[in-house]
Motif scaffolding. Structure first.
Motif, PDB file in Angstrom:
ATOM      1  N   SER A 420     -10.473  -0.394   0.963  1.00  0.00           N
ATOM      2  CA  SER A 420     -10.141  -0.774  -0.409  1.00  0.00           C
ATOM      3  C   SER A 420      -9.880   0.490  -1.211  1.00  0.00           C
ATOM      4  O   SER A 420     -10.794   1.280  -1.458  1.00  0.00           O
ATOM      5  N   PHE A 421      -8.615   0.708  -1.553  1.00  0.00           N
ATOM      6  CA  PHE A 421      -8.224   1.892  -2.317  1.00  0.00           C
ATOM      7  C   PHE A 421      -7.767   1.463  -3.711  1.00  0.00           C
ATOM      8  O   PHE A 421      -7.594   0.264  -3.958  1.00  0.00           O
ATOM      9  N   PRO A 422      -7.501   2.414  -4.600  1.00  0.00           N
ATOM     10  CA  PRO A 422      -6.954   2.012  -5.892  1.00  0.00           C
ATOM     11  C   PRO A 422      -5.611   1.287  -5.716  1.00  0.00           C
ATOM     12  O   PRO A 422      -5.281   0.376  -6.443  1.00  0.00           O
ATOM     13  N   ASN A 423      -4.835   1.710  -4.712  1.00  0.00           N
ATOM     14  CA  ASN A 423      -3.556   1.052  -4.470  1.00  0.00           C
ATOM     15  C   ASN A 423      -3.514   0.540  -3.026  1.00  0.00           C
ATOM     16  O   ASN A 423      -3.469   1.335  -2.089  1.00  0.00           O
ATOM     17  N   ASN A 424      -3.582  -0.762  -2.861  1.00  0.00           N
ATOM     18  CA  ASN A 424      -3.594  -1.337  -1.507  1.00  0.00           C
ATOM     19  C   ASN A 424      -2.298  -2.072  -1.239  1.00  0.00           C
ATOM     20  O   ASN A 424      -1.781  -2.756  -2.112  1.00  0.00           O
ATOM     21  N   SER A 425      -1.796  -1.911  -0.014  1.00  0.00           N
ATOM     22  CA  SER A 425      -0.517  -2.530   0.323  1.00  0.00           C
ATOM     23  C   SER A 425      -0.619  -3.262   1.660  1.00  0.00           C
ATOM     24  O   SER A 425      -1.715  -3.670   2.079  1.00  0.00           O
ATOM     25  N   PHE A 527      -2.278  -9.180  -6.562  1.00  0.00           N
ATOM     26  CA  PHE A 527      -3.192 -10.313  -6.413  1.00  0.00           C
ATOM     27  C   PHE A 527      -4.471  -9.790  -5.780  1.00  0.00           C
ATOM     28  O   PHE A 527      -4.485  -8.703  -5.181  1.00  0.00           O
ATOM     29  N   ILE A 528      -5.536 -10.574  -5.927  1.00  0.00           N
ATOM     30  CA  ILE A 528      -6.824 -10.133  -5.387  1.00  0.00           C
ATOM     31  C   ILE A 528      -7.242 -11.078  -4.262  1.00  0.00           C
ATOM     32  O   ILE A 528      -7.111 -12.294  -4.396  1.00  0.00           O
ATOM     33  N   VAL A 529      -7.717 -10.504  -3.194  1.00  0.00           N
ATOM     34  CA  VAL A 529      -8.317 -11.338  -2.141  1.00  0.00           C
ATOM     35  C   VAL A 529      -9.808 -11.018  -2.116  1.00  0.00           C
ATOM     36  O   VAL A 529     -10.200  -9.845  -2.063  1.00  0.00           O
ATOM     37  N   ALA A 533     -16.274  -8.573   2.583  1.00  0.00           N
ATOM     38  CA  ALA A 533     -16.864  -7.279   2.252  1.00  0.00           C
ATOM     39  C   ALA A 533     -16.629  -6.884   0.800  1.00  0.00           C
ATOM     40  O   ALA A 533     -17.030  -5.812   0.381  1.00  0.00           O
ATOM     41  N   GLY A 534     -15.975  -7.753   0.038  1.00  0.00           N
ATOM     42  CA  GLY A 534     -15.735  -7.448  -1.370  1.00  0.00           C
ATOM     43  C   GLY A 534     -14.289  -7.740  -1.751  1.00  0.00           C
ATOM     44  O   GLY A 534     -13.434  -7.889  -0.884  1.00  0.00           O
ATOM     45  N   PRO A 535     -14.010  -7.819  -3.070  1.00  0.00           N
ATOM     46  CA  PRO A 535     -12.638  -8.124  -3.493  1.00  0.00           C
ATOM     47  C   PRO A 535     -11.722  -6.906  -3.346  1.00  0.00           C
ATOM     48  O   PRO A 535     -12.160  -5.778  -3.569  1.00  0.00           O
ATOM     49  N   VAL A 536     -10.485  -7.161  -2.982  1.00  0.00           N
ATOM     50  CA  VAL A 536      -9.498  -6.077  -2.874  1.00  0.00           C
ATOM     51  C   VAL A 536      -8.231  -6.504  -3.600  1.00  0.00           C
ATOM     52  O   VAL A 536      -7.752  -7.623  -3.425  1.00  0.00           O
ATOM     53  N   GLY A 542       6.955  -3.598  -2.894  1.00  0.00           N
ATOM     54  CA  GLY A 542       7.265  -3.039  -1.565  1.00  0.00           C
ATOM     55  C   GLY A 542       6.665  -3.805  -0.392  1.00  0.00           C
ATOM     56  O   GLY A 542       6.879  -3.441   0.766  1.00  0.00           O
ATOM     57  N   LEU A 543       5.921  -4.868  -0.697  1.00  0.00           N
ATOM     58  CA  LEU A 543       5.228  -5.598   0.372  1.00  0.00           C
ATOM     59  C   LEU A 543       6.217  -6.255   1.345  1.00  0.00           C
ATOM     60  O   LEU A 543       6.071  -6.151   2.571  1.00  0.00           O
TER      61      LEU A 543
END
Ligand code: ATP
Ligand code: MG
Length: 725
Positions: A420-425, A527-529, A533-536, A542-543
């Motif tokens: 989980s980073f500040p920017n997840n792709s 969007f958040i999943v 292990a926690g929300p990401v 670009g997805l």
């Protein structure tokens, strides 16, 4: 002492009147002994806090392994502890009558799997699933386990090939430095971070000797070849070549001392002269001869020069972007190292071919500067990814055993942990999806199956709640609509779609999912999943493009023209071969997307895992700075929460530790039962009907329990009878 096997203790004890310290002291007879507690199922009460304190005490006492029921917790010492991995200790665990009674260790897990494979009770394939976040020690652990098997399952014969006589297990170990050189890199979180997932199957014959192995890799992070986050680095091998090549090789590969490459950031951190020799030696042992090695390094040097090619903006859209002045030399050098004709190389980067209309007419269109850069990067990623896959196949052909020569296997899984980073792709979505699948496997195999079995068997049991992640998996991969299916749909429809539109589509189509969230404060479409292990938060920009992973066919065709022997192997001239078409005109060709490929390989992996008896090692990172003697409670706590360790301990603490398939049980103990019934005073021989009901496959655990107790009670008499002449 608190019961540890059959007494189900509730975590709610934690809310009781006594303080944690009092509880622990009462149980342990003093705080000083906390580190001696090598099984977390014995902690009373089992809470995050008590587990954390116990692990901290053990860490301070240099005790890095702790049992947690079916899981082994491995704390990263971040310092050399050679005595913990010595061959003498490996042999000690191997020779022990009950290795589980020795101190918890990865060798105990290794030995258990080794015995299970040969055991008559449970002769099934085994797997060890090593998990944990980046830098926690997964690769270290798998490497140590491979060394363990190389010692305990050594084959007696030497191989005579490539002019090197060696044992197969040595060759299997040699696959590690090669795969790490090409697949690992220095990241912010780990100086030797694996940028791919790996499942290695160690193959054993009926005499329990290792006869070979097979490696399967997952999702190499190929974007790292052309793009590295600040303070991170490219794959180790590039630095190894630059630092370790001889004067002649430097000349040959155009790598003068001090040369600067834009794809090679942070070269000053390199300590890789020696590593290059290790990589070369290991490659040699795997059958990659010196000319082939030199060919590989020449191609990699060609990629480095490719990275120094820059284009200037074109003033006129109808004109191609021209090379920047200092890039002219780079394109010449790159073309010569990759043995490609220089002009077509440049043209392929500058000009795009489009097929349009009913007749699929071909048009040529000059690319913008950004498009030229994308094509250059795509070329490098394509070559590197194929090279990596080819290396894996060469390694496999060097270490794989003849199918007739092995009967069982032990699998080691070392995959990237939850991210989980500040920017997840898309990369994080795939990685976290894999972790959800593995967590589900763990939950299904251990937590749910064990409890359901107790209920079916009629055993006295109070159900422990655990987090089932099915809803999250439905959101990611479910049918008919899920995040994966929606992203794939966008690729298939091949229509222009903005990041905001994708976010809206996901949110409206999957609004009912309890695991889908939305960050109102986010400026970027996302969007958040809510993962186990926690929300990401995933950004949608670009997805779709990443999922398509488009390779312009001109690039593949260009590489097929290369005169380089290695590139000829990587890009064979095959009229049947169709690379994925770049989005163009009305093309609706089905696209095998990144997500689809990943999903298929994951399903295959899970099928293999389901066919084995799994064992779990959870690696924990005591601090994110990689420092020895530093245990940061907050950081460890979040890792314990993420892997649901406390639930696991509850169930393990309460559960029955030995589970034997019914048929094997009957075969093993039938004789004992008969002896018992003969020896017990006043016992009578059971009628066939009685015997059937006692041992029938439908016999429940609850009915077996008193029978087993009978056997146990009679055992002393039996032993005495056996000793009497
Ligand atoms: P990633 O997901 O990034 O690949 P990882 O979980 O595979 O991370 P490792 O590369 O195995 O992490 O470990 C990180 C570093 O921690 C190692 O390079 C090593 O320095 C140290 N380390 C890990 N385990 C041990 C150990 N048991 N003893 C000593 N050092 C260790
Ligand atoms: Mg690793």
């Amino acid at each position: 002492m608190a019961s540890q096997v059959n007494g189900h203790r509730s975590g709610s004890d934690a809310q009781g009147g006594k303080s944690l310290r009092e509880d622990l002291q009462e149980f342990l007879g003093g705080e000083a002994l906390l580190h001696e507690l090598d099984d977390l199922t014995k902690v009373n009460p089992v809470t995050l806090e008590t587990v954390l304190r116990c692990l901290q005490a053990r860490y301070a006492a240099d005790m890095f392994y702790t049992s947690a029921g079916c899981t082994l917790v491995a704390l990263n010492p971040f310092k050399p502890v050679p005595q913990l991995y010595s061959p003498a200790l490996m042999r000690e665990y191997h020779a022990a009558p009950q290795p589980q009674k020795l101190r918890p260790h990865i060798f105990a897990v290794g030995e258990q799997t080794y015995r299970n494979v040969q055991s008559l009770i449970e002769p099934v394939n085994q797997s060890i699933i090593v998990s944990g976040e980046s830098g926690a020690g997964k690769t270290w652990t798998s490497r140590c386990l491979m060394k363990f098997y190389a010692v305990v399952a050594a084959s007696p014969t030497s191989l005579e090939s490539h002019k090197i006589a060696e044992r197969i297990e040595q060759r299997i170990l040699n696959s590690n430095p090669v795969m790490e050189a090409f697949g690992n890199a220095c990241t912010l979180r780990n100086n030797n971070s694996s940028r791919f997932g790996k499942f290695i199957q160690l193959q054993l014959n009926s005499a329990q000797q290792m006869t070979g192995a097979a490696v399967q890799t997952y999702l190499l992070e190929k974007t790292r070849v052309t793009c590295q986050a600040s303070s991170e680095r490219n794959f180790h091998i590039f630095y190894q070549i630059c630092k370790g090549a001889s004067v002649d090789e430097r000349l040959q590969w155009h790598l003068p001392e001090g040369a600067s490459f834009s794809w090679l950031p942070n070269p000053e951190r390199t300590l890789e002269e020696d590593c290059f020799q290790v990589t070369r030696e290991a490659m040699l042992h795997l059958g990659i001869d010196i000319p082939t090695q030199n060919n590989i390094f020449q191609v990699l040097a060609g990629l480095l020069h490719l990275g120094n090619i820059w284009f200037a903006d074109s003033k006129d859209e109808a004109q191609s972007c021209q090379l920047m002045d200092d890039a002219k030399c780079s394109i010449r050098t790159s073309a010569s190292l990759l043995q490609l004709p220089e002009d077509p190389l440049l043209e392929t980067l500058q000009i795009r071919t489009i097929r349009a209309g009913r007749q699929q007419q071909v048009f040529q269109k000059p690319c913008s500067r950004a498009e030229c850069d994308t094509r250059r990067d795509c070329l490098a990623k394509l070559v590197y990814a194929r090279l990596f896959d080819w290396l894996v196949s060469v390694i496999n052909s060097s270490i794989c055993a003849d199918p007739d020569s092995w009967t069982t296997f032990i699998g080691l899984l070392d995959v990237y942990g939850f991210e989980s980073f500040p920017n997840n792709s898309l990369e994080q979505l795939c990685i976290n999806y894999a972790n959800e699948k593995l967590q589900q496997h763990f939950v299904a195999h251990y937590l749910r199956a064990q409890q359901e079995e107790y209920a079916v068997e009629g055993l006295d049991w109070s159900f422990v709640n655990y987090q089932d992640n099915q809803a999250c998996l439905d959101l990611i991969e479910g049918s008919p609509i899920s995040i994966c299916s929606l992203i794939n749909e966008e690729c298939r429809l091949n229509r222009p779609s903005s990041a905001a539109q994708l976010q809206t589509r996901i949110e409206s189509a999957l609004a009912g999912s309890p695991c889908l969230g939305h960050n109102k404060l986010s400026r970027e479409p996302s969007f958040i999943v809510v993962h186990y292990a926690g929300p990401v938060q995933y950004h949608t920009a670009g997805l779709v493009e990443k999922n398509k992973d488009p390779v312009p066919p001109e690039l593949t065709r260009l590489l097929q023209q290369s005169q380089d022997p290695l590139l000829k192997v990587l890009f064979p001239m095959d009229p049947e071969e169709k690379s994925q078409e770049e989005p163009s005109g009305q093309s609706r060709a089905p696209v095998l997307t990144v997500v689809s490929k990943f999903k298929a390989s994951l399903e295959q992996l899970l099928q293999v895992l389901h066919s084995t008896t799994p064992h779990y090692i959870r690696c924990i990172k005591p601090n994110s700075q990689g420092q020895a003697h530093t245990f940061l409670q907050e950081e460890v706590l979040s890792q314990l929460e993420a892997c649901g360790l406390v639930e696991t301990i509850h169930i393990s603490a309460a559960g029955f530790p030995i589970r034997i398939p019914h048929q094997n049980f009957v075969e093993r103990y039938e004789l004992l039962r008969r002896l018992c019934t003969r020896t017990s005073p006043g016992s009578h021989s059971p009628s066939p009907d009685e015997r059937h009901s006692e041992w029938s496959p439908h016999t429940k655990g609850a009915t077996l329990q008193p029978l087993l107790q009978d056997i146990l009670h009679t055992l002393p008499a039996l032993t005495q009878a056996a000793a009497t002449p």
